[in-house]
Write an enzyme that holds these catalytic residues in place. Structure first.
Site, mmCIF file in Angstrom:
data_model
loop_
_atom_site.group_PDB
_atom_site.id
_atom_site.type_symbol
_atom_site.label_atom_id
_atom_site.label_comp_id
_atom_site.label_asym_id
_atom_site.label_seq_id
_atom_site.Cartn_x
_atom_site.Cartn_y
_atom_site.Cartn_z
ATOM 1 N N PRO A 46 18.657 -7.171 -64.171
ATOM 2 C CA PRO A 46 18.063 -8.507 -64.204
ATOM 3 C C PRO A 46 18.658 -9.401 -65.282
ATOM 4 O O PRO A 46 18.619 -9.044 -66.455
ATOM 5 C CB PRO A 46 16.586 -8.200 -64.506
ATOM 6 C CG PRO A 46 16.638 -6.940 -65.309
ATOM 7 C CD PRO A 46 17.797 -6.145 -64.779
ATOM 8 N N TRP A 519 13.454 -4.904 -73.940
ATOM 9 C CA TRP A 519 14.312 -3.917 -73.265
ATOM 10 C C TRP A 519 13.492 -2.901 -72.482
ATOM 11 O O TRP A 519 13.992 -2.275 -71.550
ATOM 12 C CB TRP A 519 15.198 -3.192 -74.278
ATOM 13 C CG TRP A 519 16.343 -4.043 -74.703
ATOM 14 C CD1 TRP A 519 16.493 -4.678 -75.888
ATOM 15 C CD2 TRP A 519 17.492 -4.384 -73.925
ATOM 16 N NE1 TRP A 519 17.659 -5.390 -75.903
ATOM 17 C CE2 TRP A 519 18.293 -5.225 -74.705
ATOM 18 C CE3 TRP A 519 17.912 -4.052 -72.627
ATOM 19 C CZ2 TRP A 519 19.494 -5.755 -74.256
ATOM 20 C CZ3 TRP A 519 19.113 -4.584 -72.178
ATOM 21 C CH2 TRP A 519 19.890 -5.423 -72.989
ATOM 22 N N GLN A 554 26.126 -3.369 -71.569
ATOM 23 C CA GLN A 554 24.874 -2.733 -71.148
ATOM 24 C C GLN A 554 24.872 -1.225 -71.390
ATOM 25 O O GLN A 554 23.906 -0.547 -71.059
ATOM 26 C CB GLN A 554 24.580 -3.029 -69.674
ATOM 27 C CG GLN A 554 24.355 -4.497 -69.393
ATOM 28 C CD GLN A 554 23.239 -5.086 -70.233
ATOM 29 O OE1 GLN A 554 22.275 -4.406 -70.567
ATOM 30 N NE2 GLN A 554 23.384 -6.348 -70.615
ATOM 31 N N TRP A 558 21.013 -1.800 -70.777
ATOM 32 C CA TRP A 558 20.265 -1.392 -69.598
ATOM 33 C C TRP A 558 20.587 0.024 -69.123
ATOM 34 O O TRP A 558 19.727 0.725 -68.622
ATOM 35 C CB TRP A 558 20.538 -2.391 -68.482
ATOM 36 C CG TRP A 558 19.526 -2.403 -67.390
ATOM 37 C CD1 TRP A 558 18.181 -2.503 -67.513
ATOM 38 C CD2 TRP A 558 19.803 -2.319 -65.989
ATOM 39 N NE1 TRP A 558 17.588 -2.494 -66.266
ATOM 40 C CE2 TRP A 558 18.566 -2.390 -65.316
ATOM 41 C CE3 TRP A 558 20.970 -2.210 -65.245
ATOM 42 C CZ2 TRP A 558 18.471 -2.345 -63.930
ATOM 43 C CZ3 TRP A 558 20.876 -2.179 -63.864
ATOM 44 C CH2 TRP A 558 19.639 -2.237 -63.214
ATOM 45 N N LYS A 591 36.414 -14.225 -76.887
ATOM 46 C CA LYS A 591 35.094 -14.376 -76.332
ATOM 47 C C LYS A 591 34.857 -15.862 -76.010
ATOM 48 O O LYS A 591 35.269 -16.737 -76.754
ATOM 49 C CB LYS A 591 34.133 -13.955 -77.431
ATOM 50 C CG LYS A 591 32.785 -13.566 -77.016
ATOM 51 C CD LYS A 591 32.148 -12.914 -78.237
ATOM 52 C CE LYS A 591 30.654 -13.031 -78.169
ATOM 53 N NZ LYS A 591 30.012 -12.273 -79.231
#
Length: 1058
Positions: A46, A519, A554, A558, A591
Site C-alpha cells: 500500500p 508499519w 521495503q 514491508w 536520488k
RNA sequence: GGGCCCGUAGCAUAGCAGGUGGUGCACCCGGCUGAUAACCGGGAGGUCGUGCGUUCGAAUCGCAUCGGGCCCA
C-alpha cells in the site's frame, strides 16, 4: 478493419482505449473470464496517501500491472485488490501544518475527534486522487474497492494479530531506549529517522576518581545534555590504558586515557608536558568508582555510585573511555541492563529536563548544552565542535533524542530463527534479495517497538485494570462490544479510549493510550485484504500470497513488517515469492528530490509521450532490481519504437482494404492460425521467416517472464519490432502488397502480416496495454473477444519455428548490409541494378543461405546475379610489393633492380606462379614468397565489403541495359513523387509525359520494355517519352523539371480523364 | 563503521560458467522516397572506475580502493 491515416498519437489512442474499457467494462469482464482459473493471490504494497505519485510509485505499479496482466493471459484468476496506507504521523504532521499547530497540546485543545476527522479527510481525498493517477497509467488493480488501513475491518486484522502475539507470549511492555521526536512527542521507528549533518559540541570531560586526589577518567561526548544522566564509564578490556601525569600552566593532574590516544587528547587540552606513570589493561580499570562533576547541579547525581564497566563496542577513538547514560542511548541501555545500572532519564516527552535534573529543569535539552558545559567548570578538559550525521524525525525534521520510555514490543528476537527459516522458503527475485540482503537485515533485527504516543492510527487494543494491573488484549470489535457492553461507533481514538471493560477484580480496565506504529498497519495486509478474521473462506483458500513486489527500501519496511507480523500470527511467511525492484534516480544516478530540483513526474512523461511509452520505458531501461536512471533520450527512443510499430501496423491496411482482404476465420468467426499452418509450406521464405521469428519471440518471452526479466522481455519486443518487422520484413513484403491482381503471394503477404500483428499485439498487451488494444480492436474479427486482454498468452508454435531459416536469414541480412556498403563505396545507388555480385566465402552456412535464399539476395542486391565462390575469385587481382628487408641482403646491389621488377610485374601472375612452384623467375631472378607481399587489387568497377564469414564484391560497371533500367527507375521515382504531390489515391490512373534533354538516355528509356515498365509502375494510362519534343498542347496538372544524375528531364502528369 | 546492489564509448545498456568488447540514442557521412513532420545504411568514438593478484589468457574470478544507490549502525 479500417484505414488509419494519422500518425501515432499516444494520448489520443490511450484516451480512446481507456474510454472503451470503461464503456464496455472490459476490466470487470476480464476478471469474470478468468474467475475459474487457478488463483493467483497478489497483495499490493500500500502506498502512503500523501500527495501525488512520483516516478518510483508509477514504476512500482507498472511492474505489478505488467506481471499480473501476463499471469492473467496465462489463465490465472488474479486477486488484485489495491491498497492504501492511510494512518500515521506523516498525515498528522500535514494536518497539524494546515491547522497551524506546533505541539500535541494544540491537538488536545482542538479535540482529538475533530483532529482525526481532518486526518481521515486528508487520507481519503489523497487516496482517491492517487487511484485516478494509477488508473490513468492503465493499472488494472481493483481501485473501486481498495483495502484501507483506516477501515474497521482492517483495524480488526491488526488487533487480531496482537492478540495472537499476546497468546504466544510475544507481546511485551518494556522500558527501552527509543528514538524520540521531542516535537511530535512520540517514539518513532528506526525507519522514521533521517540522517544528515548537524554541528554539535565535541567535549572532553574529566570525571574525578573517588578517593583519589586530582585523578580523573577522561571521557568524550557530543551530547553534553546527557551528562546529567551519566551513571557509568565504559572501557574496552582489549585496550591498554595509561595513567598520565599531565602538566599545564604549572599545574599537574593525573589523567586516565587509552594509551594510544594520550598524545591527541593532551594536545586537545593544551597540556604542555606529560609523563606516563603506569599502563594497565582495561579490565584493571573495571570497578573503579568516580563522582559526577555535575553533582552540585543535579542532586540525584550525588546519590549515584558511578563506576567503570566493560563494553566491547568501545572503540579506540577520542579517549577510549565512553560515557554511559542508559536513559539516553541504545548501547548504553544494553550495558545498563547487563551491569544492573540505574536507568536515569530526567527528560520529558517534549525534550525538556524534568525537576530531577535539578539546575537544568525545564530547559530544552539541546539548548541546555552550553549551560552543562559551563557547569562543568574545570572538569572540562577541551571543547570543540563537530559536524556529524545526526538523526532527525522524518516528518518534522526535528533532531531526535534517545529516551528511555515504557513502550509495547513484539519480541522479534524470539522468533528471529523462524523468520530466517521462512526467508529460505520464499522464492526471491533476484535470489540475493532474500539470501543476502533480507537475511542479513533480519539476522540483526531487534525487538519491534509497536507503540506510538499519537492520535491518527490503529489504537493498540490493550485494556489494563487500574486496580489490579491485569491486562487483556482484544482481537475484534465484536469482542470489545461484548466485553464492554458498549457499541463501538468507530475503533479510532478518541472513541475507543472511552470504552471501559469490567475487570474480574471488580476494577475497571481502560485502554492504554498508545496507537500502533504505522508499519504495523501494513504488516497485516496479506490477511486484511482478504477481510480476515471477519471472513474466513477467502483466507483459507488463498493465503499466503503467491506474489508481492516492492522497492529495495521495503526490505526493512514491508517485507520485514509482514514477515514479522505473520510469523507471530501464523508461524510462517505471508508470501511465497517476492520481486525486489530498484529505486528511481535521475540521469546522473542521484536520488530525485524536490530540493535538488531533479524530480521527473510520471505526469510529465505521460503528457509528452503517453502512458505506453512510460510503461515500456521503465520496464525496458534496466533489470527490475537495478536502480532506474531516468533518461529522456531513452524515453524518446521508446516513443520512436512504438511509432514504428504504429507505422508497420497501418502501412498494409490501405491495400488490404482495397482488396477487401478478409483474414481466414476459424470456428465461430474467431481468428486462429489455421490458414498459416495449412499453407506454411507454400509460403515465400520471408513469410515463413517472420512467422518463425514471432514464435521464437513468444518462446523467449515466456522463458524470461518465468524469472521476471521484464527488461529482457521488453528488449526482445523492441528488437523484434525494429529489426525483424520494420527494417526487414516490411521492406521485403512491400512489393507484394502493390500487386494489382489477386495472387497467392499477395494473399500470403496479407495473412502473414495479419498473423504477425495478431500475435504481436497479444505479446505486447501486458506491457503496452493501450496501443495493443487499439491495434487489436481494428484487426479483430467479428467472433473474436472484444479485448486483447481477454486473449490467452500466445504459446510458441514449435511447428512454425524454423531455426535453419532464421540463421540463413541472418546471413542474408549481413549480405544486405555488405552490399549497401560496397555500393556506397562504388557510389552506385541501390536503385540502379548491377550485373553481378560475388560472395567469397569458406563457410558452408553462408553458401547454403545465399543459394537457398538466392531470390531474396538478388532482390536485395538489385543484381542480375548473386554468386557464391569458395576459395579465390578469379577476378580478384593482386598487386605485388617488394619486401626490401629480405631483398636487400640477398640480392645486394641488384636489390633496386629486383625491386623495380617486382613492382612492374603482374601481381596476379606472380602470385599464381609462387603458389604453384614455390618461386617465380623475373628476368632471371628467383623470387620466392619471402621477397614479396601481395595485396588485393580490385578490378575496375568492383567494390568490396566484409560480411559475416565472407566478403561481398559488387561490380557496379554499367551496361546500356543496366543504364536503361536505372534511368527508368529514376523516372518512376520522380513520377511517384509527383503523384504524391498531387495527393492521388494509390489506385488512380494518370497520363504522363517525359521529355529528356539527353538523346541517348531518351532512347534508352523509350524502349518498349521500359516504357511499359514505367507506365505500369506509376499507373499511367498514357505515357510519352520524347527527346527535346515540343510541349504537349494540354498543360498537365503538375509539371516539374528534374536533374537526374546530370540529365535534365521535364515531366508532366495529370489524373487520367481530367 | 557494516550489509547488499551498481560503475563498460558523450548518454544508456548487453556481455560476467574467463579466450581478440556487442547494441541503441546522440554525432558525422550517405541512401530511400507507394510507412514519408517517417524509414534505411555507413563511419567515427572504449585505459570495460582504479590498483594489485590468480591464469598461457580477465570486462568476466579474488583482494583492496574510489564513486553512486538502498538499507543498517
Amino acid at each position: 478493419m479500417k484505414e488509419v491515416t494519422g500518425s501515432y498519437n499516444p494520448r489520443e489512442v490511450e484516451a480512446g482505449v481507456q474510454d472503451y474499457w470503461k464503456r464496455e467494462k472490459i476490466y470487470a469482464r476480464v476478471q469474470e473470464l478468468r474467475k475459474d482459473g487457478k488463483a493467483f493471490f497478489f497483495v499490493d504494497g500500500p502506498p502512503y496517501t500523501t500527495g501525488n505519485i512520483h516516478l518510483g510509485t508509477a514504476w512500482n505499479k507498472i511492474i505489478k500491472d505488467a506481471i499480473l496482466r501476463y499471469h492473467r493471459m496465462q489463465g490465472r484468476n488474479i486477486i488484485e485488490r489495491a491498497g492504501y496506507d492511510m494512518h500515521g504521523l506523516p498525515i498528522e504532521v500535514k494536518v497539524e501544518h494546515q491547522l497551524g499547530f506546533t505541539s500535541k497540546k494544540d491537538i488536545e485543545e482542538y479535540g482529538i475527534a475533530a483532529f482525526i476527522e481532518q486526518c481521515r479527510t486528508f487520507a481519503v481525498t489523497h487516496m482517491e486522487s492517487m487511484s485516478d493517477q494509477f488508473r490513468q497509467l492503465g493499472i488494472w488493480l481493483d481501485f473501486d474497492d481498495p483495502y484501507q488501513t483506516i477501515k474497521p475491518e482492517y483495524i480488526e486484522s491488526a488487533w487480531w494479530a496482537v492478540q495472537r502475539a499476546e497468546e504466544r507470549g510475544l507481546l511485551e511492555r518494556g522500558h527501552r531506549v527509543v528514538n524520540w521526536c521531542p516535537r511530535c512527542e512520540t517514539a518513532i521507528a528506526d525507519s522514521e529517522v533521517e540522517y544528515w549533518d548537524e554541528t554539535d559540541p565535541s567535549i572532553f570531560v574529566k570525571f574525578p576518581i573517588a578517593g583519589r586526589e586530582n585523578e580523573y577518567l577522561v571521557i568524550w561526548t557530543t551530547t553534553p545534555w546527557t551528562l546529567p544522566a551519566n551513571v557509568a564509564v565504559a572501557v574496552n578490556t582489549a585496550f591498554t590504558y595509561a595513567r598520565v601525569a599531565a602538566k599545564k600552566d604549572g599545574h599537574e593532574e593525573i589523567l586516565w586515557i587509552a594509551d594510544e590516544l594520550v598524545e591527541s587528547v593532551l594536545k586537545m587540552g593544551r597540556y604542555q608536558d606529560y609523563t606516563v606513570l603506569e599502563r594497565v589493561n582495561g579490565s584493571d580499570l573495571v570497578g573503579t568508582e568516580y563522582t559526577s562533576p555535575l553533582a552540585g547541579q543535579v542532586p540525584h547525581q550525588a546519590e549515584i555510585r558511578h563506576r567503570v564497566v566493560a563494553a566491547d563496542y568501545v572503540a579506540l577513538e577520542n579517549t577510549g573511555l565512553v560515557h554511559i547514560a542508559p536513559g539516553h542511548g541504545w548501547d548504553d541501555y544494553l550495558v545498563g541492563i547487563q551491569e544492573g545500572l540505574e536507568v536515569f532519564c530526567p527528560v520529558d516527552a517534549g525534550g525538556c529536563f524534568t525537576p530531577e535534573a535539578g539546575a537544568f529543569a525545564d530547559m530544552y535539552v539541546r539548548d541546555a548544552n552550553d549551560l552543562v558545559i559551563e557547569a562543568l567548570g574545570d572538569y572540562l578538559l577541551a571543547r570543540r565542535t563537530i559536524t556529524h550525521r545526526y538523526g532527525h524525525c522524518w516528518r518534522c525534521k526535528t533532531p531526535i533524542i534517545y529516551r528511555a520510555t515504557a513502550q509495547w514490543f513484539i519480541k522479534a528476537t524470539e522468533i528471529r530463527e523462524s523468520m530466517l527459516e521462512e526467508i529460505t522458503k520464499v522464492k526471491w527475485y533476484p535470489e540475493w534479495a532474500g539470501s543476502a540482503r533480507f537475511h542479513d537485515f533480519v539476522k540483526d533485527s531487534r525487538d519491534w517497538c509497536i507503540s506510538r504516543q499519537r492520535y491518527w492510527g490503529i489504537p493498540i487494543p490493550i485494556w489494563q485494570c487500574e486496580q489490579c494491573g491485569k491486562r487483556t488484549v482484544i482481537g475484534t470489535i465484536a469482542e470489545l462490544e461484548e466485553r464492554s457492553g458498549v457499541k463501538v461507533p468507530d475503533p479510532h481514538r478518541p472513541y475507543v479510549d472511552e470504552i471501559v471493560i469490567p475487570c474480574a477484580c471488580g476494577g475497571e480496565m481502560r485502554r492504554v493510550a498508545d496507537i500502533f506504529d504505522v508499519w504495523f498497519d501494513s504488516a497485516v495486509a496479506s490477511w486484511a485484504t482478504l477481510g480476515f478474521p471477519r471472513k474466513r473462506e477467502a483466507f483459507d483458500r488463498l493465503w499466503p500470497a503467491d506474489f508481492i513486489t516492492e522497492g529495495q527500501d521495503q526490505t526493512r519496511g514491508w517485507f520485514y513488517s509482514q514477515l514479522g507480523a505473520s510469523t507471530v500470527a501464523f508461524g510462517r511467511a505471508p508470501y511465497k515469492s517476492v520481486l525486489m525492484h530498484g529505486f528511481a534516480l535521475d540521469a546522473e544516478g542521484r536520488k530525485m528530490s524536490k530540493s535538488f530540483g531533479n524530480v521527473v513526474t510520471p505526469e510529465e512523461v505521460v503528457n509528452q509521450f503517453g502512458v505506453d511509452v512510460l510503461r515500456f520505458y521503465v520496464l525496458w531501461a534496466n533489470a527490475p532490481w537495478d536502480d532506474l536512471k531516468f533518461n529522456w533520450d531513452s524515453v524518446k527512443t521508446i516513443h520512436r519504437t512504438l511509432n514504428i510499430l504504429w507505422n508497420v501496423y497501418r502501412f498494409p491496411l490501405p491495400y488490404m482494404i482495397l482488396d477487401s482482404f478478409e483474414p481466414a476465420a476459424g470456428d465461430g468467426g474467431r481468428w486462429d492460425d489455421s490458414f498459416v499452418r495449412a499453407h506454411i509450406k507454400d509460403m515465400p521464405k520471408e513469410d515463413r521467416w517472420i512467422i518463425s521469428r514471432v514464435n521464437s519471440l513468444a518462446r523467449t518471452m515466456a522463458g524470461d517472464m518465468q524469472e521476471y526479466y521484464l527488461h529482457k522481455v521488453t528488449r526482445a519486443l523492441a528488437a523484434f519490432i525494429l529489426e525483424d518487422l520494420s527494417r526487414w520484413y516490411v521492406q521485403l513484403v512491400r512489393a507484394r502488397m502493390w500487386l494489382e491482381e489477386d495472387s497467392p503471394e499477395k494473399r500470403y503477404a496479407y495473412e502473414t502480416v495479419y498473423y504477425v500483428m495478431r500475435r504481436l499485439t497479444a505479446l505486447l498487451a501486458p506491457f503496452t496495454p493501450h496501443i495493443a488494444e487499439e491495434i487489436y480492436r481494428n484487426l479483430r474479427l467479428a467472433g473474436d473477444p472484444e479485448s486483447v486482454h481477454m486473449l490467452d498468452w500466445p504459446e510458441a508454435d514449435d511447428l512454425l519455428i524454423a531455426p535453419d531459416l532464421e540463421s540463413a536469414m541472418e546471413v542474408i541480412r549481413s549480405f544486405d548490409d555488405a552490399v549497401a556498403t560496397a555500393r556506397q563505396n562504388g557510389k552506385r545507388k541501390l536503385r540502379w541494378p548491377v550485373s553481378e555480385t560475388v560472395v567469397v566465402t569458406g563457410s558452408d552456412e553462408v553458401k547454403t543461405a545465399l543459394e537457398g535464399l538466392n531470390d531474396l539476395a538478388l532482390n536485395r542486391a538489385n543484381a542480375r546475379a548473386v554468386r557464391v565462390v569458395t576459395g579465390a575469385w578469379d577476378r580478384i587481382l593482386w598487386k605485388a610489393e617488394p619486401v626490401m628487408r629480405a631483398i636487400g641482403p640477398e640480392f645486394g646491389k641488384e636489390g633496386p633492380k629486383v625491386k623495380a621488377l617486382i613492382e612492374s610485374a603482374d601481381g596476379t601472375t606472380l602470385k599464381a606462379a609462387i603458389e604453384r612452384d614455390g618461386k617465380a623467375e623475373l628476368d632471371g631472378y628467383a623470387i620466392t614468397e619471402r621477397h614479396v607481399t601481395f595485396t588485393e587489387a580490385l578490378p575496375e568497377g568492383v567494390f568490396a565489403a566484409p560480411m559475416k564469414d565472407a566478403t561481398v564484391y559488387v561490380d557496379v560497371t554499367l551496361t546500356p541495359a543496366l543504364e536503361a533500367e536505372g534511368y527508368a527507375r529514376e523516372v518512376i521515382r520522380r513520377i511517384q513523387e509527383m503523384r504524391r504531390q498531387l495527393d492521388l489515391n494509390v489506385d488512380d490512373f494518370i497520363v504522363a509525359a517525359v521529355n529528356v534533354d539527353d538523346e541517348r538516355v531518351a532512347s534508352l528509356i523509350s524502349e518498349e520494355e521500359w516504357q511499359k515498365e514505367i507506365a505500369g509502375e506509376v499507373r499511367a494510362a498514357a505515357l510519352t517519352v520524347r527527346h527535346n519534343g515540343e510541349k504537349p498542347a494540354e498543360p498537365f496538372a503538375l509539371e516539374k523539371d528534374w536533374d537526374v544524375e546530370g540529365v535534365q528531364m521535364q515531366i508532366g502528369i495529370s489524373r487520367a480523364g481530367e
